[in-house]
Scaffold this active site. Structure first.
Site, PDB file in Angstrom:
ATOM      1  N   ASN A  87      44.385 -46.385  -4.681  1.00 43.67           N
ATOM      2  CA  ASN A  87      44.059 -47.198  -3.557  1.00 43.67           C
ATOM      3  C   ASN A  87      45.146 -48.458  -3.424  1.00 43.67           C
ATOM      4  O   ASN A  87      45.330 -49.186  -4.595  1.00 43.67           O
ATOM      5  CB  ASN A  87      42.667 -47.753  -3.773  1.00 43.67           C
ATOM      6  N   ARG A 106      51.864 -64.022   1.824  1.00 40.54           N
ATOM      7  CA  ARG A 106      52.988 -64.767   2.678  1.00 40.54           C
ATOM      8  C   ARG A 106      53.021 -64.375   3.936  1.00 40.54           C
ATOM      9  O   ARG A 106      54.106 -64.758   4.637  1.00 40.54           O
ATOM     10  CB  ARG A 106      54.263 -64.570   1.821  1.00 40.54           C
ATOM     11  N   HIS A 163      42.218 -49.150   2.905  1.00 41.32           N
ATOM     12  CA  HIS A 163      40.934 -49.488   3.675  1.00 41.32           C
ATOM     13  C   HIS A 163      41.548 -50.498   4.733  1.00 41.32           C
ATOM     14  O   HIS A 163      42.066 -51.475   4.410  1.00 41.32           O
ATOM     15  CB  HIS A 163      40.124 -50.114   2.724  1.00 41.32           C
ATOM     16  N   GLU A 166      39.691 -45.280   3.895  1.00 43.38           N
ATOM     17  CA  GLU A 166      38.362 -46.236   3.910  1.00 43.38           C
ATOM     18  C   GLU A 166      38.233 -46.901   5.233  1.00 43.38           C
ATOM     19  O   GLU A 166      38.993 -47.729   5.695  1.00 43.38           O
ATOM     20  CB  GLU A 166      38.215 -46.995   2.763  1.00 43.38           C
ATOM     21  N   ARG A 170      42.545 -57.925   6.544  1.00 42.24           N
ATOM     22  CA  ARG A 170      43.083 -58.799   5.702  1.00 42.24           C
ATOM     23  C   ARG A 170      44.133 -58.323   4.648  1.00 42.24           C
ATOM     24  O   ARG A 170      44.873 -59.175   4.092  1.00 42.24           O
ATOM     25  CB  ARG A 170      41.844 -59.303   4.631  1.00 42.24           C
ATOM     26  N   HIS A 171      44.216 -57.127   4.644  1.00 42.92           N
ATOM     27  CA  HIS A 171      45.329 -56.508   3.673  1.00 42.92           C
ATOM     28  C   HIS A 171      46.284 -55.371   4.377  1.00 42.92           C
ATOM     29  O   HIS A 171      47.264 -55.603   5.022  1.00 42.92           O
ATOM     30  CB  HIS A 171      45.095 -56.192   2.211  1.00 42.92           C
ATOM     31  N   GLU A 204      31.296 -40.351  -2.438  1.00 42.98           N
ATOM     32  CA  GLU A 204      31.983 -41.245  -3.495  1.00 42.98           C
ATOM     33  C   GLU A 204      30.756 -42.043  -4.198  1.00 42.98           C
ATOM     34  O   GLU A 204      30.437 -42.907  -3.636  1.00 42.98           O
ATOM     35  CB  GLU A 204      33.148 -42.012  -3.181  1.00 42.98           C
ATOM     36  N   GLY A 239      41.862 -48.664  -7.599  1.00 43.87           N
ATOM     37  CA  GLY A 239      42.939 -49.202  -7.012  1.00 43.87           C
ATOM     38  C   GLY A 239      43.519 -50.507  -7.940  1.00 43.87           C
ATOM     39  O   GLY A 239      44.376 -50.591  -8.301  1.00 43.87           O
ATOM     40  N   HIS A 240      42.303 -51.398  -7.902  1.00 41.00           N
ATOM     41  CA  HIS A 240      42.615 -52.654  -8.560  1.00 41.00           C
ATOM     42  C   HIS A 240      43.626 -52.587  -9.863  1.00 41.00           C
ATOM     43  O   HIS A 240      44.454 -53.467 -10.336  1.00 41.00           O
ATOM     44  CB  HIS A 240      41.431 -53.588  -8.705  1.00 41.00           C
ATOM     45  N   HIS A 264      35.390 -47.131  -8.095  1.00 47.24           N
ATOM     46  CA  HIS A 264      35.203 -48.427  -7.883  1.00 47.24           C
ATOM     47  C   HIS A 264      35.063 -49.337  -9.085  1.00 47.24           C
ATOM     48  O   HIS A 264      34.452 -48.904  -9.984  1.00 47.24           O
ATOM     49  CB  HIS A 264      33.964 -49.004  -7.054  1.00 47.24           C
ATOM     50  N   ALA A 265      35.970 -50.118  -9.414  1.00 52.24           N
ATOM     51  CA  ALA A 265      35.984 -51.103 -10.658  1.00 52.24           C
ATOM     52  C   ALA A 265      36.165 -50.253 -11.794  1.00 52.24           C
ATOM     53  O   ALA A 265      35.807 -50.639 -13.034  1.00 52.24           O
ATOM     54  CB  ALA A 265      34.744 -51.739 -11.030  1.00 52.24           C
ATOM     55  N   ASP A 294      45.642 -50.925  -1.443  1.00 52.67           N
ATOM     56  CA  ASP A 294      45.455 -52.184  -0.666  1.00 52.67           C
ATOM     57  C   ASP A 294      45.780 -53.326  -1.070  1.00 52.67           C
ATOM     58  O   ASP A 294      46.258 -54.240  -0.436  1.00 52.67           O
ATOM     59  CB  ASP A 294      43.828 -52.440  -0.526  1.00 52.67           C
ATOM     60  N   HIS A 295      46.039 -53.695  -2.317  1.00 54.63           N
ATOM     61  CA  HIS A 295      46.395 -54.851  -2.921  1.00 54.63           C
ATOM     62  C   HIS A 295      47.742 -55.064  -2.926  1.00 54.63           C
ATOM     63  O   HIS A 295      48.258 -56.305  -3.385  1.00 54.63           O
ATOM     64  CB  HIS A 295      45.578 -55.107  -4.563  1.00 54.63           C
ATOM     65  N   ARG A 325      40.707 -52.936   6.909  1.00 54.02           N
ATOM     66  CA  ARG A 325      39.478 -53.470   7.206  1.00 54.02           C
ATOM     67  C   ARG A 325      39.402 -53.980   8.688  1.00 54.02           C
ATOM     68  O   ARG A 325      40.303 -54.273   9.072  1.00 54.02           O
ATOM     69  CB  ARG A 325      39.138 -54.808   6.301  1.00 54.02           C
ATOM     70  N   THR A 359      35.510 -57.645  -2.188  1.00 55.83           N
ATOM     71  CA  THR A 359      35.823 -56.223  -2.238  1.00 55.83           C
ATOM     72  C   THR A 359      34.311 -55.450  -1.725  1.00 55.83           C
ATOM     73  O   THR A 359      33.575 -56.057  -1.480  1.00 55.83           O
ATOM     74  CB  THR A 359      36.335 -55.836  -3.564  1.00 55.83           C
ATOM     75  N   THR A 360      34.419 -54.076  -1.629  1.00 55.74           N
ATOM     76  CA  THR A 360      33.406 -53.243  -1.254  1.00 55.74           C
ATOM     77  C   THR A 360      32.104 -53.762  -2.126  1.00 55.74           C
ATOM     78  O   THR A 360      32.464 -53.529  -3.502  1.00 55.74           O
ATOM     79  CB  THR A 360      33.666 -51.837  -1.154  1.00 55.74           C
TER      80      THR A 360
HETATM   81  N1  PXP Z   1      36.368 -46.594  -3.492  1.00 51.64           N
HETATM   82  C1  PXP Z   1      35.915 -47.322  -2.621  1.00 51.64           C
HETATM   83  C2  PXP Z   1      34.887 -46.991  -1.401  1.00 51.64           C
HETATM   84  C3  PXP Z   1      36.383 -48.591  -2.366  1.00 51.64           C
HETATM   85  O1  PXP Z   1      35.909 -49.547  -1.380  1.00 51.64           O
HETATM   86  C4  PXP Z   1      37.409 -49.207  -3.397  1.00 51.64           C
HETATM   87  C5  PXP Z   1      37.968 -50.593  -3.010  1.00 51.64           C
HETATM   88  O2  PXP Z   1      38.528 -50.716  -2.006  1.00 51.64           O
HETATM   89  C6  PXP Z   1      37.841 -48.337  -4.282  1.00 51.64           C
HETATM   90  C7  PXP Z   1      37.134 -47.126  -4.463  1.00 51.64           C
HETATM   91  C8  PXP Z   1      38.612 -48.907  -5.496  1.00 51.64           C
HETATM   92  O3  PXP Z   1      37.981 -49.766  -6.245  1.00 51.64           O
HETATM   93  P1  PXP Z   1      38.704 -50.631  -7.493  1.00 51.64           P
HETATM   94  O4  PXP Z   1      39.804 -51.322  -6.336  1.00 51.64           O
HETATM   95  O5  PXP Z   1      37.725 -51.654  -7.883  1.00 51.64           O
HETATM   96  O6  PXP Z   1      39.397 -49.558  -8.230  1.00 51.64           O
END
Ligand code: PXP
Length: 284
Positions: free
Chosen positions: A42, A53, A78, A105, A84-85, A186, A255-256, A233-234, A44-45, A80, A135-136
Site C-alpha cells: 500500500n 506540501r 485507497h 481500496e 487526503r492522499h 481481507e 503499507g505503513h 492492517h498494522a 498511500d503514505h 478516499r 486510517t481504516t
Molecule cells: N488493508 C486495508 C483494507 C487498509 O485499509 C490498509 C490501510 O490503508 C491496509 C491494509 C494497510 O495497513 P497498514 O498501512 O497499517 O499496513
C-alpha cells in the site's frame, strides 16, 4: 478467467495473450502449491507526504515502480472520498503503469463504483470509511448491510473486477461476505497487531495466540465458503511471521511499516525485506 492476478499485461496478439495467460496460471498454481503468500504494498503514505506540501513529490507512481522491483505482487491504493492522499490522477497513472495486480481500496459508494468501473483495477477492496479516522479503523460491517453491499459487489463484478471485503475476523462477517458474493475477504489484523504491542511484543503471549487463532478460524471459514483468504492492517517487520504462516492465506496487504522503512532504506529494499520475511514464514 485468469486465476493468478499477479501480472497486469498489455496483450498485443492472440498468441501473446495465450502465452501470457498460461504463464500467469503457472505462477498462480506454483505459488499456491508452495504456500507462498503474496505481498500487496500500500503506497498511500507516499502520497500523504506529497499532499503535506501539495507538490509533485514524492510521486506514488515512482514508489509503485520501486515496489515492483522489490518484488511486490500487488500495488494497493485507497482513493478516499476526501482525497487526503491518493488523487484521481494517481489512480489513472498507476492503472497504466503497474504491471502486477492493482488493488483499489474504496468505500462502497456510487462515486467509487463508477471510478472503479472506469479505471478497472484487477481488484477492488471495499472498506469502511470515516472522515475523521486516521486510517481504516474497523472491518466493514457486511452483516449489517448485506443487501446494499450485494448490489455494490455485483456492479464491480460486472465491470470485471475481483471484489474483496475488509472484515473483522468474525464468523457472521464471513458468512455475510459469502452471501454477498465477495471473491475474497481481507481479515483485519489490527487487533492482532495491537495485542502484540500491548504484550511486550511477545508472539507467545496468550492474548497474541488467541488473536492468531481467531484469524486462523475465520480464514478457514473463508476458504470453506470458496473465497480467497487475505489479511492486512498494522502488520510490521516484527509481527508479520505468525500471520504469514497461516494455512491457506493468499495475500498480505501492508503499507505503513514498509513506507516507514523505505524512508531510510528506499522502497525497493524495504519491499524486498518484507517479501523475504513473508516467504520464509509461509514456506517453512
Ligand atoms: N488493508 C486495508 C483494507 C487498509 O485499509 C490498509 C490501510 O490503508 C491496509 C491494509 C494497510 O495497513 P497498514 O498501512 O497499517 O499496513
Amino acid at each position: 478467467m485468469i486465476e493468478s492476478t499477479s501480472c497486469r499485461l498489455r496483450l498485443t496478439t492472440p498468441l501473446h495473450g495465450w502465452v501470457a495467460k498460461q504463464s500467469l496460471v503457472f505462477v498462480g498454481v506454483y505459488r499456491r502449491c508452495s504456500g507462498m503468500v503474496e505481498l500487496g504494498v500500500n503506497i498511500d503514505h507516499v502520497a500523504t507526504v506529497r499532499q503535506a506540501r501539495r507538490t509533485f513529490e514524492p510521486d506514488p507512481t515512482w514508489a509503485a515502480v520501486e515496489a515492483q522491483l522489490g518484488g511486490a505482487d500487488a500495488i494497493t491504493v485507497h482513493l478516499r472520498e476526501d482525497r487526503r492522499h491518493i488523487q484521481d490522477r494517481d489512480l489513472t497513472r498507476l492503472a497504466e503503469l503497474v504491471q502486477v495486480k492493482l488493488n483499489l481500496e474504496m468505500a462502497a459508494t456510487d462515486e467509487m463504483v463508477l471510478i472503479a468501473g472506469d479505471v478497472k483495477p484487477q481488484m477492488a477492496t471495499l472498506v469502511p470509511e470515516g472522515r475523521q479516522e486516521i486510517t481504516t479503523e474497523g472491518g466493514l460491517d457486511v452483516a449489517a448491510q448485506r443487501q446494499r453491499l450485494a448490489g455494490v459487489v455485483s456492479r464491480l463484478k460486472e465491470a470485471g473486477l475481483l471484489v474483496s471485503g475488509f472484515i473483522d475476523a468474525e464468523e457472521a462477517q464471513v458468512e455475510a461476505a459469502a452471501a454477498c458474493g465477495f471473491d475474497a475477504c481481507e481479515l483485519h489484523t489490527g487487533p492482532y497487531a495491537g495485542a502484540v504491542w500491548d504484550n511486550g511484543r511477545r508472539h507467545d503471549h496468550p492474548a497474541v495466540e488467541a488473536e492468531v487463532a481467531r484469524i486462523h478460524r475465520a480464514g478457514q471459514l473463508i476458504l470453506a465458503a470458496g473465497m480467497r483468504f487475505n489479511a492486512g492492517h498494522a502488520l510490521t517487520y516484527a509481527n508479520v511471521p505468525p500471520i504469514a504462516r497461516l494455512r491457506g492465506l493468499r495475500e498480505l496487504h501492508i503499507g505503513h511499516s514498509i513506507v516507514s522503512r523505505a524512508v531510510f532504506v528506499g522502497v525497493r529494499a524495504a519491499v524486498a525485506e518484507m517479501k523475504r520475511l513473508i516467504r520464509e514464514a509461509s514456506t517453512s
